[in-house]
Design a protein around this motif. Sequence first.
Motif, mmCIF file in Angstrom:
data_model
loop_
_atom_site.group_PDB
_atom_site.id
_atom_site.type_symbol
_atom_site.label_atom_id
_atom_site.label_comp_id
_atom_site.label_asym_id
_atom_site.label_seq_id
_atom_site.Cartn_x
_atom_site.Cartn_y
_atom_site.Cartn_z
ATOM 1 N N MET A 1 0.669 -1.360 -0.075
ATOM 2 C CA MET A 1 0.248 0.060 0.498
ATOM 3 C C MET A 1 0.928 0.673 -0.028
ATOM 4 O O MET A 1 2.355 1.180 0.722
ATOM 5 C CB MET A 1 -1.087 0.316 1.791
ATOM 6 C CG MET A 1 -2.155 0.964 1.370
ATOM 7 S SD MET A 1 -3.066 0.991 2.171
ATOM 8 C CE MET A 1 -2.502 -0.098 4.201
ATOM 9 N N ASN A 2 0.632 2.609 -0.860
ATOM 10 C CA ASN A 2 1.108 3.623 -0.949
ATOM 11 C C ASN A 2 1.204 4.448 0.416
ATOM 12 O O ASN A 2 0.460 4.287 1.267
ATOM 13 C CB ASN A 2 1.557 3.859 -1.987
ATOM 14 C CG ASN A 2 0.124 4.520 -2.576
ATOM 15 O OD1 ASN A 2 -0.297 5.661 -1.603
ATOM 16 N ND2 ASN A 2 -0.388 4.841 -3.568
ATOM 17 N N LEU A 316 -13.053 -6.436 7.881
ATOM 18 C CA LEU A 316 -13.568 -5.944 6.400
ATOM 19 C C LEU A 316 -12.633 -5.502 5.888
ATOM 20 O O LEU A 316 -12.535 -5.984 4.570
ATOM 21 C CB LEU A 316 -14.368 -4.990 6.730
ATOM 22 C CG LEU A 316 -14.872 -4.613 5.127
ATOM 23 C CD1 LEU A 316 -15.379 -5.247 4.209
ATOM 24 C CD2 LEU A 316 -14.942 -2.920 4.605
ATOM 25 N N ARG A 317 -11.416 -4.885 6.365
ATOM 26 C CA ARG A 317 -10.058 -4.882 5.638
ATOM 27 C C ARG A 317 -9.110 -5.243 5.231
ATOM 28 O O ARG A 317 -9.319 -5.519 4.354
ATOM 29 C CB ARG A 317 -9.485 -3.386 6.581
ATOM 30 C CG ARG A 317 -10.421 -1.942 6.351
ATOM 31 C CD ARG A 317 -10.028 -1.132 6.970
ATOM 32 N NE ARG A 317 -10.428 0.092 7.848
ATOM 33 C CZ ARG A 317 -10.453 1.302 7.252
ATOM 34 N NH1 ARG A 317 -10.062 1.052 5.867
ATOM 35 N NH2 ARG A 317 -10.949 2.170 6.734
ATOM 36 N N MET A 318 -9.477 -6.827 6.086
ATOM 37 C CA MET A 318 -8.877 -7.849 5.674
ATOM 38 C C MET A 318 -10.090 -8.986 4.817
ATOM 39 O O MET A 318 -9.107 -9.349 3.378
ATOM 40 C CB MET A 318 -8.593 -8.918 7.132
ATOM 41 C CG MET A 318 -7.594 -8.121 7.504
ATOM 42 S SD MET A 318 -7.615 -9.234 9.936
ATOM 43 C CE MET A 318 -5.765 -8.300 9.558
ATOM 44 N N SER A 319 -10.634 -8.943 4.289
ATOM 45 C CA SER A 319 -11.754 -9.429 3.573
ATOM 46 C C SER A 319 -11.613 -8.732 2.768
ATOM 47 O O SER A 319 -11.502 -9.851 1.232
ATOM 48 C CB SER A 319 -13.033 -10.428 4.272
ATOM 49 O OG SER A 319 -14.051 -8.506 4.235
ATOM 50 N N ILE A 320 -11.441 -7.767 2.091
ATOM 51 C CA ILE A 320 -10.748 -6.938 1.123
ATOM 52 C C ILE A 320 -9.378 -7.329 0.389
ATOM 53 O O ILE A 320 -9.539 -6.054 -0.613
ATOM 54 C CB ILE A 320 -11.804 -5.865 1.142
ATOM 55 C CG1 ILE A 320 -11.473 -4.734 1.739
ATOM 56 C CG2 ILE A 320 -13.509 -5.936 1.013
ATOM 57 C CD1 ILE A 320 -12.317 -3.195 1.504
ATOM 58 N N GLY A 321 -9.183 -7.090 1.274
ATOM 59 C CA GLY A 321 -7.343 -7.723 0.500
ATOM 60 C C GLY A 321 -6.624 -6.648 1.671
ATOM 61 O O GLY A 321 -5.150 -6.759 0.726
ATOM 62 N N ALA A 322 -6.756 -5.981 2.434
ATOM 63 C CA ALA A 322 -5.126 -5.148 3.720
ATOM 64 C C ALA A 322 -4.809 -6.816 3.785
ATOM 65 O O ALA A 322 -4.942 -7.069 4.960
ATOM 66 C CB ALA A 322 -5.978 -4.713 4.734
ATOM 67 N N GLN A 323 -3.132 -6.647 3.841
ATOM 68 C CA GLN A 323 -2.602 -7.496 4.492
ATOM 69 C C GLN A 323 -2.426 -7.283 6.054
ATOM 70 O O GLN A 323 -2.641 -5.483 6.091
ATOM 71 C CB GLN A 323 -1.148 -7.033 3.585
ATOM 72 C CG GLN A 323 -0.715 -7.611 2.030
ATOM 73 C CD GLN A 323 -0.474 -7.696 1.243
ATOM 74 O OE1 GLN A 323 1.127 -7.031 1.876
ATOM 75 N NE2 GLN A 323 -0.241 -7.755 0.740
ATOM 76 N N ASN A 324 -1.994 -7.306 6.135
ATOM 77 C CA ASN A 324 -1.963 -7.610 8.279
ATOM 78 C C ASN A 324 -0.824 -5.843 8.265
ATOM 79 O O ASN A 324 -0.793 -5.513 9.304
ATOM 80 C CB ASN A 324 -0.226 -8.967 8.786
ATOM 81 C CG ASN A 324 -1.664 -10.286 8.737
ATOM 82 O OD1 ASN A 324 -3.041 -10.059 8.119
ATOM 83 N ND2 ASN A 324 -0.719 -11.071 9.468
ATOM 84 N N ILE A 327 -2.797 -3.256 7.979
ATOM 85 C CA ILE A 327 -3.270 -2.959 9.122
ATOM 86 C C ILE A 327 -2.939 -2.573 10.431
ATOM 87 O O ILE A 327 -2.819 -1.501 10.646
ATOM 88 C CB ILE A 327 -4.053 -4.118 9.303
ATOM 89 C CG1 ILE A 327 -5.486 -4.276 8.652
ATOM 90 C CG2 ILE A 327 -5.295 -4.301 11.521
ATOM 91 C CD1 ILE A 327 -6.633 -3.753 8.434
ATOM 92 N N GLN A 330 -1.882 0.934 9.588
ATOM 93 C CA GLN A 330 -2.983 1.969 9.374
ATOM 94 C C GLN A 330 -3.316 2.117 10.615
ATOM 95 O O GLN A 330 -3.263 3.906 11.477
ATOM 96 C CB GLN A 330 -4.230 1.288 8.983
ATOM 97 C CG GLN A 330 -5.614 2.539 9.444
ATOM 98 C CD GLN A 330 -6.841 1.612 9.434
ATOM 99 O OE1 GLN A 330 -6.979 0.146 8.491
ATOM 100 N NE2 GLN A 330 -7.954 1.866 9.812
ATOM 101 N N PRO A 399 -9.143 -12.713 10.312
ATOM 102 C CA PRO A 399 -10.216 -12.142 9.910
ATOM 103 C C PRO A 399 -11.592 -12.539 9.765
ATOM 104 O O PRO A 399 -12.884 -12.342 9.820
ATOM 105 C CB PRO A 399 -9.342 -12.379 8.210
ATOM 106 C CG PRO A 399 -8.550 -13.260 7.833
ATOM 107 C CD PRO A 399 -8.352 -13.224 9.474
ATOM 108 N N SER B 82 -4.070 -12.724 0.722
ATOM 109 C CA SER B 82 -4.885 -11.058 0.667
ATOM 110 C C SER B 82 -4.903 -10.650 -0.722
ATOM 111 O O SER B 82 -6.336 -9.787 -0.803
ATOM 112 C CB SER B 82 -3.911 -10.248 1.691
ATOM 113 O OG SER B 82 -4.160 -10.628 2.636
ATOM 114 N N ASN B 116 -2.713 -1.355 -5.008
ATOM 115 C CA ASN B 116 -1.627 0.617 -5.450
ATOM 116 C C ASN B 116 -1.635 0.235 -6.913
ATOM 117 O O ASN B 116 -1.003 1.822 -7.572
ATOM 118 C CB ASN B 116 0.604 -0.188 -5.228
ATOM 119 C CG ASN B 116 0.364 -0.211 -3.884
ATOM 120 O OD1 ASN B 116 -0.074 1.453 -3.394
ATOM 121 N ND2 ASN B 116 1.367 -0.490 -3.170
#
Lengths: 406, 256
Positions: A1-2, A316-324, A327, A330, A399, B82, B116
């Motif tokens: 994530m940027n 939710l964030r994890m289920s839509i593709g957030a990596q550990n 999180i 964040q 998740p 993920s 990204n």
Amino acid sequence: MNFYNLLKIAYNALIRNKTRALLTMLGIIIGIAAVITMVSLGQSSTISINDQISSMGTNMIMVMRNNQRSGGVSIGSANVRSLTESDVDAIREKAQYIDLISPVVTASGQLINGSNNWPSSIQGGNEEFFEIRKYELESGTFFTSEDVRASAKVCVIGQTIVENLFPGGENPIGKTIRFNKIPLKIIGILASKGQNQMGQDQDDVVIAPYTTVQKRILAINYIHMINLSAQSEDVAEDAADEITEILRIQHKIKQGEDDDFRVRTQQEMLETMSSITGFLTILLAAIASISMLVGGIGIMNIMYVTVTERTKEIGLRMSIGAQNRDILLQFLTESTILSLIGGIIGIIMGIGLSYGITYFLNWPFVVSVNAVLISFAVCAAIGIFFGWYPAKKAAALDPITALRYE
Amino acid sequence: MADPILKIENLTRVFKVGSESVHALKGISFDVFKGEFVSIMGTSGSGKSTLLNILGCLDRPTSGEYYIDNIAIKDLSKNESSIIRNRKIGFVFQSYNLLSRTNALENVELPLLYNNTVSSKERKERAIEALKQVGLENRMDHMPNQLSGGQQQRVAIARALVNDPVIVLADEATGNLDTRTSYEIMSLFQKLHSEGKTIAFVTHEPDIANFTSRTIMLRDGRIIKDEAVQTKSAQEALSNLPVESDDIPEEKRTDN
């Protein structure tokens, strides 16, 4: 994530809970404001004290009589007659680092002008005394070496004396006042110097030729003190050593015997005062730092609650593709933003507060750049340090469990 | 025929509870091809939630093979799965799971924030496009609490579509909605299906399963039925509903 997305996510999360974010920041705000204020006030007071000491001349050196032991009995310095005019002459002759030198004789008594009187003390010096002590004239003249030689009955007075002996506002120059029955003609009035760092009124002063005080008022043949000025501040210590050496020879003090005089430089006084204010500043800053720590713990507490409360969001964030890592970052970013914004507000408040206080105390206003920079760094560190544990907890959530969390 | 979107071979999942082992899935195999609309049915405890978690790459099978879009999930690291969730799967949940105090558009943008390769401009365009697909282009700046349950679920569906997934996984997506709204949502799914989306729909209601084109029935961790069904039109069902049922939300049984 940027990084930009990360900031956006954290910012959105904080905006959703404005009140809570603000309350969380409060601890940091107060902590930082307290630290900045304390350090700034400490520096202000140091500067103000230094200014006052410097106003007496930073290159000034004082030689005083010392307690003397006589057969096991300490004789108080007032009864010691160890300093004489020949000591002054010896120093004037031999010392290299000395610029000006003046014998000093003091006496206390009552000043009388007609029906007005004022208890004060009189300082006797030679014509160089004024320059050594950084006195300036408001009007009139200083006395001259001629006056000193002749034990002339003249004096120069300070503002407090003028106010008390000449309440009617008439010009004191040329008038004659009496000090312990000795008439003295006023030839000059000193410019006001205000109070010194000990709270003494530096304008409550009468200065006359030392010979006048010595012979006409006290009838003694020794002197109380020698005031000198070194050629510059840098050589003040060398000058002090030199004076000690000359006086030991002059007083025939053997190797290993104690001096019967004391040499004090302004530098030493400055250092003593600085060490006191420095200690107080550190003490206050340390106390203030504790509130910063408490603020940090406040952030950790809220972040911890937040993670529990937002478990479902994390799922939710994890289920839509957030990596550990996303999180973790964040929540770290959230806590860091909280403490940094809190820190900035705290710095602004601290600067404002110290401006206000120094304004009312009439101290010089200084902002410690170091304190600001360090506080800022500490804020970031607090955000990361106290945010780490809750963020770690958030990132470690499963998740599936998080999504089902109610 | 093309390669299947989902390929499952002899999948098992065993949970250790204390010293006991619970066999939630006991060897399941099926394929889902592009453009299918599959319902996965079963009662409570049949293993359908476990299956869905595995299909959604949230959980790993104890044994067996699982391929999504020809990628073997078994070999992937946590971070790689993920990424699979982010790029290949769209989730729709029973309780919508929208972020509160965040408007519809931003909720839909969320999956793309974790991608990204998508610029912020493209992210917004795609989110608007997805909201248009679910018919909420007029509600983009509404907060979830300003939307009805059906509208919230539409936002959630838009969020599942925004990353253009190879499969949409819906978990009891009509579970919290009344009959009329459920039918509306099913009608939306049918529309998406007709546009070529592949959808796997987990439900325990035969009524809802009738709107899909294929039903996989689970019981006690095994497939007991896997057959094509006569697809009913949700639009028709909607028009057959008596008008007054609008106001009587049906109590729905939730079961996971």
